[in-house]
Design a protein around this motif. Structure first.
Motif, PDB file in Angstrom:
ATOM      1  N   VAL A  26      -6.121  -2.248  -2.658  1.00 38.91           N
ATOM      2  CA  VAL A  26      -4.930  -1.759  -1.948  1.00 38.91           C
ATOM      3  C   VAL A  26      -5.017  -0.247  -1.745  1.00 38.91           C
ATOM      4  CG1 VAL A  26      -2.455  -1.321  -2.245  1.00 38.91           C
ATOM      5  CG2 VAL A  26      -3.368  -3.605  -2.697  1.00 38.91           C
ATOM      6  N   TRP A  30      -4.939   1.515   1.817  1.00 39.83           N
ATOM      7  CA  TRP A  30      -3.745   2.331   2.077  1.00 39.83           C
ATOM      8  C   TRP A  30      -4.178   3.758   2.445  1.00 39.83           C
ATOM      9  CZ3 TRP A  30       1.118   1.658  -1.600  1.00 39.83           C
ATOM     10  CH2 TRP A  30       2.233   2.304  -1.042  1.00 39.83           C
ATOM     11  N   TRP A  33      -5.622   3.891   5.908  1.00 32.25           N
ATOM     12  CA  TRP A  33      -4.565   3.693   6.906  1.00 32.25           C
ATOM     13  C   TRP A  33      -3.854   5.016   7.247  1.00 32.25           C
ATOM     14  CZ3 TRP A  33       0.617   1.347   4.829  1.00 32.25           C
ATOM     15  CH2 TRP A  33       1.606   1.389   5.821  1.00 32.25           C
ATOM     16  N   TRP A  48       8.447   6.559   2.496  1.00 30.87           N
ATOM     17  CA  TRP A  48       8.824   5.161   2.726  1.00 30.87           C
ATOM     18  C   TRP A  48      10.044   4.763   1.884  1.00 30.87           C
ATOM     19  CZ3 TRP A  48       4.237   1.141   3.073  1.00 30.87           C
ATOM     20  CH2 TRP A  48       4.626   0.069   3.869  1.00 30.87           C
ATOM     21  N   LEU A 113       3.865   3.365  10.349  1.00 25.27           N
ATOM     22  CA  LEU A 113       4.175   1.926  10.280  1.00 25.27           C
ATOM     23  C   LEU A 113       3.765   1.228  11.579  1.00 25.27           C
ATOM     24  CD1 LEU A 113       7.670   1.970   8.501  1.00 25.27           C
ATOM     25  CD2 LEU A 113       5.401   1.855   7.474  1.00 25.27           C
ATOM     26  N   ARG A 114       3.914   1.938  12.674  1.00 27.68           N
ATOM     27  CA  ARG A 114       3.582   1.364  13.978  1.00 27.68           C
ATOM     28  C   ARG A 114       2.086   1.039  14.077  1.00 27.68           C
ATOM     29  NH1 ARG A 114       1.990   2.419  18.847  1.00 27.68           N
ATOM     30  NH2 ARG A 114       1.347   4.542  18.320  1.00 27.68           N
ATOM     31  N   PHE A 116       0.099   0.392  11.570  1.00 29.71           N
ATOM     32  CA  PHE A 116      -0.394  -0.465  10.480  1.00 29.71           C
ATOM     33  C   PHE A 116      -1.074  -1.692  11.071  1.00 29.71           C
ATOM     34  CE2 PHE A 116       0.240  -4.203   7.707  1.00 29.71           C
ATOM     35  CZ  PHE A 116      -0.501  -3.786   6.620  1.00 29.71           C
ATOM     36  N   GLU A 118      -2.795  -5.135   9.840  1.00 31.16           N
ATOM     37  CA  GLU A 118      -3.014  -5.973   8.654  1.00 31.16           C
ATOM     38  C   GLU A 118      -4.463  -6.470   8.568  1.00 31.16           C
ATOM     39  OE1 GLU A 118      -0.549  -6.744  10.874  1.00 31.16           O
ATOM     40  OE2 GLU A 118      -1.160  -8.597  11.857  1.00 31.16           O
ATOM     41  N   PHE A 121      -6.211  -4.578   6.009  1.00 32.04           N
ATOM     42  CA  PHE A 121      -5.592  -4.631   4.686  1.00 32.04           C
ATOM     43  C   PHE A 121      -6.132  -5.875   3.988  1.00 32.04           C
ATOM     44  CE2 PHE A 121      -1.772  -3.684   1.985  1.00 32.04           C
ATOM     45  CZ  PHE A 121      -1.976  -2.322   1.929  1.00 32.04           C
ATOM     46  N   ASN A 122      -7.111  -5.656   3.126  1.00 33.67           N
ATOM     47  CA  ASN A 122      -7.877  -6.793   2.605  1.00 33.67           C
ATOM     48  C   ASN A 122      -7.078  -7.775   1.765  1.00 33.67           C
ATOM     49  OD1 ASN A 122     -10.656  -6.759   3.560  1.00 33.67           O
ATOM     50  ND2 ASN A 122     -10.703  -4.695   2.697  1.00 33.67           N
ATOM     51  N   TYR A 124      -4.086  -8.594   2.305  1.00 37.29           N
ATOM     52  CA  TYR A 124      -3.379  -9.419   3.298  1.00 37.29           C
ATOM     53  C   TYR A 124      -4.335 -10.481   3.853  1.00 37.29           C
ATOM     54  CZ  TYR A 124      -0.731 -10.679   7.488  1.00 37.29           C
ATOM     55  OH  TYR A 124      -0.060 -11.368   8.457  1.00 37.29           O
ATOM     56  N   GLN A 125      -5.505 -10.035   4.222  1.00 38.36           N
ATOM     57  CA  GLN A 125      -6.501 -10.966   4.766  1.00 38.36           C
ATOM     58  C   GLN A 125      -6.836 -12.058   3.756  1.00 38.36           C
ATOM     59  OE1 GLN A 125      -7.670 -10.934   8.051  1.00 38.36           O
ATOM     60  NE2 GLN A 125      -5.961  -9.502   8.141  1.00 38.36           N
ATOM     61  N   ILE A 165      12.353  -0.990   5.850  1.00 36.95           N
ATOM     62  CA  ILE A 165      12.098  -0.336   7.148  1.00 36.95           C
ATOM     63  C   ILE A 165      13.401  -0.323   7.965  1.00 36.95           C
ATOM     64  CG2 ILE A 165      10.422  -0.079   9.021  1.00 36.95           C
ATOM     65  CD1 ILE A 165       8.769  -2.279   7.800  1.00 36.95           C
TER      66      ILE A 165
ATOM     67  N   MET B   1      10.579  -2.773  15.420  1.00 38.93           N
ATOM     68  CA  MET B   1       9.413  -3.525  14.930  1.00 38.93           C
ATOM     69  C   MET B   1       9.632  -5.030  15.122  1.00 38.93           C
ATOM     70  SD  MET B   1       7.647  -3.218  11.142  1.00 38.93           S
ATOM     71  CE  MET B   1       6.679  -1.740  11.404  1.00 38.93           C
ATOM     72  N   LYS B   6       7.074  -7.118  11.099  1.00 37.73           N
ATOM     73  CA  LYS B   6       7.878  -6.690   9.948  1.00 37.73           C
ATOM     74  C   LYS B   6       7.583  -7.587   8.745  1.00 37.73           C
ATOM     75  CE  LYS B   6      12.545  -5.805   8.298  1.00 37.73           C
ATOM     76  NZ  LYS B   6      13.952  -5.572   8.576  1.00 37.73           N
ATOM     77  N   SER B   8       4.767  -9.261   8.121  1.00 38.87           N
ATOM     78  CA  SER B   8       3.432  -8.898   7.616  1.00 38.87           C
ATOM     79  C   SER B   8       3.493  -7.623   6.795  1.00 38.87           C
ATOM     80  CB  SER B   8       2.467  -8.624   8.774  1.00 38.87           C
ATOM     81  OG  SER B   8       2.279  -9.770   9.531  1.00 38.87           O
ATOM     82  N   MET B   9       4.276  -6.676   7.316  1.00 38.99           N
ATOM     83  CA  MET B   9       4.389  -5.387   6.649  1.00 38.99           C
ATOM     84  C   MET B   9       5.090  -5.536   5.302  1.00 38.99           C
ATOM     85  SD  MET B   9       4.083  -2.087   6.861  1.00 38.99           S
ATOM     86  CE  MET B   9       3.997  -1.505   8.542  1.00 38.99           C
ATOM     87  N   TYR B  11       5.305  -8.222   3.459  1.00 38.38           N
ATOM     88  CA  TYR B  11       4.417  -8.925   2.535  1.00 38.38           C
ATOM     89  C   TYR B  11       3.343  -7.977   1.996  1.00 38.38           C
ATOM     90  CZ  TYR B  11       0.894 -11.988   0.631  1.00 38.38           C
ATOM     91  OH  TYR B  11      -0.009 -12.556  -0.214  1.00 38.38           O
ATOM     92  N   SER B  12       2.756  -7.188   2.872  1.00 37.33           N
ATOM     93  CA  SER B  12       1.712  -6.242   2.440  1.00 37.33           C
ATOM     94  C   SER B  12       2.280  -5.213   1.475  1.00 37.33           C
ATOM     95  CB  SER B  12       1.113  -5.512   3.650  1.00 37.33           C
ATOM     96  OG  SER B  12       0.542  -6.428   4.541  1.00 37.33           O
ATOM     97  N   LEU B  15       2.902  -6.803  -1.956  1.00 38.34           N
ATOM     98  CA  LEU B  15       1.648  -7.010  -2.679  1.00 38.34           C
ATOM     99  C   LEU B  15       1.081  -5.680  -3.173  1.00 38.34           C
ATOM    100  CD1 LEU B  15      -0.074  -9.287  -3.540  1.00 38.34           C
ATOM    101  CD2 LEU B  15      -1.133  -9.374  -1.294  1.00 38.34           C
ATOM    102  N   ALA B  16       1.186  -4.661  -2.321  1.00 36.63           N
ATOM    103  CA  ALA B  16       0.689  -3.337  -2.686  1.00 36.63           C
ATOM    104  C   ALA B  16       1.454  -2.785  -3.889  1.00 36.63           C
ATOM    105  CB  ALA B  16       0.820  -2.381  -1.499  1.00 36.63           C
ATOM    106  N   HIS B 149     -11.510 -13.379  -2.595  1.00 37.03           N
ATOM    107  CA  HIS B 149     -11.793 -12.908  -1.227  1.00 37.03           C
ATOM    108  C   HIS B 149     -12.268 -11.453  -1.247  1.00 37.03           C
ATOM    109  CE1 HIS B 149     -11.082 -12.173   3.112  1.00 37.03           C
ATOM    110  NE2 HIS B 149     -10.551 -11.037   2.710  1.00 37.03           N
ATOM    111  N   LEU B 150     -11.674 -10.640  -2.125  1.00 34.91           N
ATOM    112  CA  LEU B 150     -11.998  -9.210  -2.151  1.00 34.91           C
ATOM    113  C   LEU B 150     -13.351  -8.951  -2.787  1.00 34.91           C
ATOM    114  CD1 LEU B 150      -8.609  -7.794  -3.517  1.00 34.91           C
ATOM    115  CD2 LEU B 150      -9.332  -7.907  -1.131  1.00 34.91           C
TER     116      LEU B 150
END
Lengths: 177, 177
Positions: A26, A30, A33, A48, A113-114, A116, A118, A121-122, A124-125, A165, B1, B6, B8-9, B11-12, B15-16, B149-150
């Motif tokens: 992360v 991050w 990003w 944030w 944020l715009r 970002f 995903e 963002f591993n 997330y993947q 947000i 957004m 939103k 996805s963001m 959730y990310s 997790l972060a 996965h990572l």
């Protein structure tokens, strides 16, 4: 080593290394990003949180951001010097000082944020296969329960809050301004 | 957004911040645990991995310890200077260099493991209510799936391997010595 002690140790080790592995991934994503915005991770997180809470005290930032109070304070001061936030009082609470984003701070945060993505963002993947199977993202109820023990209910609430947000640049003036 | 973006963001973000919260707690407790032994977290983790794997390459240490190759190398060199490990070849693999604990390194590592107290490990303590309810510690299958996965399957296998805390000081000489 006793079997029970070994079991406790193995469990603790697993949890420690899983946490490290998640966070290191992360942290890297991050940082990449927000690098173009000349912000470090703590600075971005402060902007944030202050945005989500419509103004946050240093102690709020430290709690919700899982950072030291001194880290929260020092980076907030740096952001103030850059004109991205101000330290001010709220109408309804004159005793405490709140960190509030300036218009410039809001514009910068919303720009981050715009952009970002995903796909970069591993973690997330890495969640997509679970989403594929169950039709929704995992909820990490075990993890949330542990983190609730470490921090408090408010810490967890930040993930559910509809204020996430919340503010947009140029939105109406708020009572603390 | 957009609502999808939103989601996805959020959730990310969740997790972060959960990862950060877990790791910051683990890091603090781990540091306090090994402070009396004049080791930092990376050094201790290197000794631990090298012990689990009966000698580990720098690249193994970096992978299993979720650290940079340069971090793994530099701290291994420091431990070598302290006489806690050696860089040597294995009988069955003369090409690669392996980090192997010295007798002194094993004694120190096992002393740290002996004094481990799960009552000072907050993520462990935070898991007890779950154990109380379900009769066993959580398995974090969602988290494990993301970390797989990572990193890779080997990374995960370190938690299941029976070789965990395998060697004891003064155990029989191994082939690579």
């Amino acid at each position: 080593m006793e079997p029970m002690a070994k079991h406790s140790m193995l469990y603790s080790y697993k949890l420690a290394v899983l946490s490290k592995a998640m966070w290191k991934s992360v942290e890297k994503d991050w940082q990449n990003w927000i690098k173009p915005f000349n912000l470090n991770l703590n600075e971005h997180h402060i902007l944030w949180i202050a945005d989500q809470f419509n103004g946050a005290s240093i102690s709020d930032i430290a709690s919700y951001g899982a950072m030291h109070v001194s880290t929260a304070f020092n980076f907030s001061k740096k952001l103030e010097k850059r004109g991205l936030l101000t330290f001010s009082k709220k109408q309804e609470d004159k005793r405490n000082t709140y960190v509030c984003l300036t218009e410039e701070g809001k514009i910068l945060l919303h720009e981050t944020l715009r952009v970002f993505n995903e796909q970069t963002f591993n973690v997330y993947q890495g969640s997509l296969p679970i989403k594929e199977i169950y039709g929704r993202f995992p909820e990490f109820s075990e993890l949330v329960s542990i983190v609730r023990h470490l921090y408090d209910d408010d810490f967890i609430r930040q993930f559910n809050d509809d204020s996430f947000i919340s503010s947009k640049p140029s939105s109406k003036q708020r009572s603390y301004l």
